[in-house]
Scaffold this motif. Structure first.
Motif, PDB file in Angstrom:
ATOM      1  N   LEU A  76       0.842  -1.174   0.047  1.00 44.44           N
ATOM      2  CA  LEU A  76      -0.292  -0.165   0.155  1.00 44.44           C
ATOM      3  C   LEU A  76       0.408   1.207  -0.240  1.00 44.44           C
ATOM      4  O   LEU A  76      -0.042   2.153  -0.559  1.00 44.44           O
ATOM      5  N   PHE A  77       1.932   1.349   0.686  1.00 50.36           N
ATOM      6  CA  PHE A  77       2.804   2.846   0.452  1.00 50.36           C
ATOM      7  C   PHE A  77       3.466   2.928  -0.433  1.00 50.36           C
ATOM      8  O   PHE A  77       3.593   3.405  -0.949  1.00 50.36           O
ATOM      9  N   ALA A  78       3.648   1.934  -1.531  1.00 51.38           N
ATOM     10  CA  ALA A  78       4.085   1.602  -2.524  1.00 51.38           C
ATOM     11  C   ALA A  78       2.605   2.388  -3.887  1.00 51.38           C
ATOM     12  O   ALA A  78       2.489   3.306  -4.457  1.00 51.38           O
ATOM     13  N   ASN A  79       1.937   1.681  -3.540  1.00 55.46           N
ATOM     14  CA  ASN A  79       0.563   2.609  -4.324  1.00 55.46           C
ATOM     15  C   ASN A  79      -0.783   1.837  -3.485  1.00 55.46           C
ATOM     16  O   ASN A  79      -0.860   0.907  -3.193  1.00 55.46           O
ATOM     17  N   PRO A  80      -1.044   2.771  -3.226  1.00 54.66           N
ATOM     18  CA  PRO A  80      -1.402   4.194  -3.869  1.00 54.66           C
ATOM     19  C   PRO A  80      -0.241   5.144  -3.510  1.00 54.66           C
ATOM     20  O   PRO A  80      -0.204   6.687  -3.657  1.00 54.66           O
ATOM     21  N   GLY A  81       0.221   4.966  -2.200  1.00 54.34           N
ATOM     22  CA  GLY A  81       1.171   5.719  -2.033  1.00 54.34           C
ATOM     23  C   GLY A  81       1.621   5.657  -0.223  1.00 54.34           C
ATOM     24  O   GLY A  81       0.193   5.343   0.129  1.00 54.34           O
ATOM     25  N   PHE A  82       2.424   6.391   0.154  1.00 49.80           N
ATOM     26  CA  PHE A  82       2.534   6.542   1.912  1.00 49.80           C
ATOM     27  C   PHE A  82       1.121   7.722   2.284  1.00 49.80           C
ATOM     28  O   PHE A  82       0.491   7.129   3.196  1.00 49.80           O
ATOM     29  N   HIS A  83       1.344   8.523   2.111  1.00 51.53           N
ATOM     30  CA  HIS A  83       0.101   9.491   2.087  1.00 51.53           C
ATOM     31  C   HIS A  83      -1.234   9.132   2.304  1.00 51.53           C
ATOM     32  O   HIS A  83      -2.705   9.455   2.656  1.00 51.53           O
ATOM     33  N   ALA A  84      -1.624   8.665   1.000  1.00 54.22           N
ATOM     34  CA  ALA A  84      -2.924   7.930   0.209  1.00 54.22           C
ATOM     35  C   ALA A  84      -3.098   6.076   1.458  1.00 54.22           C
ATOM     36  O   ALA A  84      -4.662   5.968   1.291  1.00 54.22           O
ATOM     37  N   THR A  85      -2.280   6.154   1.544  1.00 54.73           N
ATOM     38  CA  THR A  85      -2.734   4.784   3.146  1.00 54.73           C
ATOM     39  C   THR A  85      -3.154   5.459   4.166  1.00 54.73           C
ATOM     40  O   THR A  85      -2.195   5.632   4.650  1.00 54.73           O
ATOM     41  N   THR A  86      -4.152   4.756   4.322  1.00 54.20           N
ATOM     42  CA  THR A  86      -4.744   5.287   6.277  1.00 54.20           C
ATOM     43  C   THR A  86      -4.660   4.467   6.745  1.00 54.20           C
ATOM     44  O   THR A  86      -4.781   2.768   6.000  1.00 54.20           O
ATOM     45  N   ILE A  87      -4.461   4.276   8.022  1.00 55.32           N
ATOM     46  CA  ILE A  87      -4.904   3.165   9.122  1.00 55.32           C
ATOM     47  C   ILE A  87      -5.581   2.354   8.841  1.00 55.32           C
ATOM     48  O   ILE A  87      -4.886   0.944   9.265  1.00 55.32           O
ATOM     49  N   GLU A  88      -6.813   2.599   8.860  1.00 60.58           N
ATOM     50  CA  GLU A  88      -8.127   1.345   8.586  1.00 60.58           C
ATOM     51  C   GLU A  88      -7.396   0.777   7.138  1.00 60.58           C
ATOM     52  O   GLU A  88      -7.889   0.141   7.302  1.00 60.58           O
ATOM     53  N   ARG A  89      -6.878   1.354   5.883  1.00 59.42           N
ATOM     54  CA  ARG A  89      -7.334   0.506   4.922  1.00 59.42           C
ATOM     55  C   ARG A  89      -5.803  -0.543   5.404  1.00 59.42           C
ATOM     56  O   ARG A  89      -5.551  -1.857   4.879  1.00 59.42           O
TER      57      ARG A  89
END
Length: 193
Positions: A21-34
């Motif tokens: 997830l940090f690779a895609n969609p990226g660090f800022h777009a990834t929530t703890i919930e996801r």
């Protein structure tokens, strides 16, 4: 499983989820919930493993760097004992290993920067690790050692980093072979080989 084993399992599942997830969609777009949904753990369990997304990103990034340092050091150690041979072996293995999995390339060269100041210390430790590999390789060989080897090593790391960022973000990325060839050329010219 014991409580320790359950905690280790959750932690590993979070690291694997974050790697994707940090690779895609990226660090800022990834929530703890996801992250928790992907790892199949509760939000409460997340905080038993990590203090926040930044700590998880640091764990993922550190693992990528450790694995990369290990394979590069092994390639250099197995190369013939000349600076040129070790440059070619180290760069080839670095670029190939990092780009074998685009997630690794994105995390190590793009998302670590996007994460901002929270990862600047981790990034500096990684740069220091790769600088140490370059300096150690050059210092143990009989060829001429350039002045300001430390600064030269930093500059060379920056050059490879920018080439790999181009590979990650470009709509028409250069081939891995071209990145290796360009990196080797920059190193050879820098060491006057």
């Amino acid at each position: 499983m014991s409580a320790e084993e359950r905690l280790a399992d959750r932690r590993e599942r979070l690291i694997l989820a974050a790697y994707t997830l940090f690779a895609n969609p990226g660090f800022h777009a990834t929530t703890i919930e996801r992250l928790c949904a992907t790892a199949r753990i509760s939000n409460r369990a997340f905080y038993e493993c990590f203090s926040g997304r930044e700590a998880l990103m640091r764990a993922v990034y550190d693992r990528c760097v450790e694995e990369t340092l290990q394979v590069v050091a092994k390639a250099i150690d197995q190369a013939p004992r000349s600076l040129d041979a070790r440059i070619v072996a180290g760069i080839t293995e670095y670029v190939r290993f990092v780009t074998q999995d685009e997630r690794r390339a994105r995390i190590m060269h793009l998302e670590v920067r996007r994460a901002g100041d929270v990862l600047s210390n981790a990034r500096q430790r990684a740069v220091a690790g790769f600088t140490h590999v370059i300096e150690g390789t050059v210092n143990e060989l009989p060829e001429r050692i350039p002045n300001e080897l430390h600064l030269l090593a930093l500059a060379l790391i920056g050059a490879i980093t920018e080439l790999l960022i181009e590979w990650v973000v470009s709509d028409n990325p250069p081939s891995i072979e071209v990145i290796i060839k360009t990196s080797v050329h920059v190193f050879r010219r820098s060491f006057q080989l």
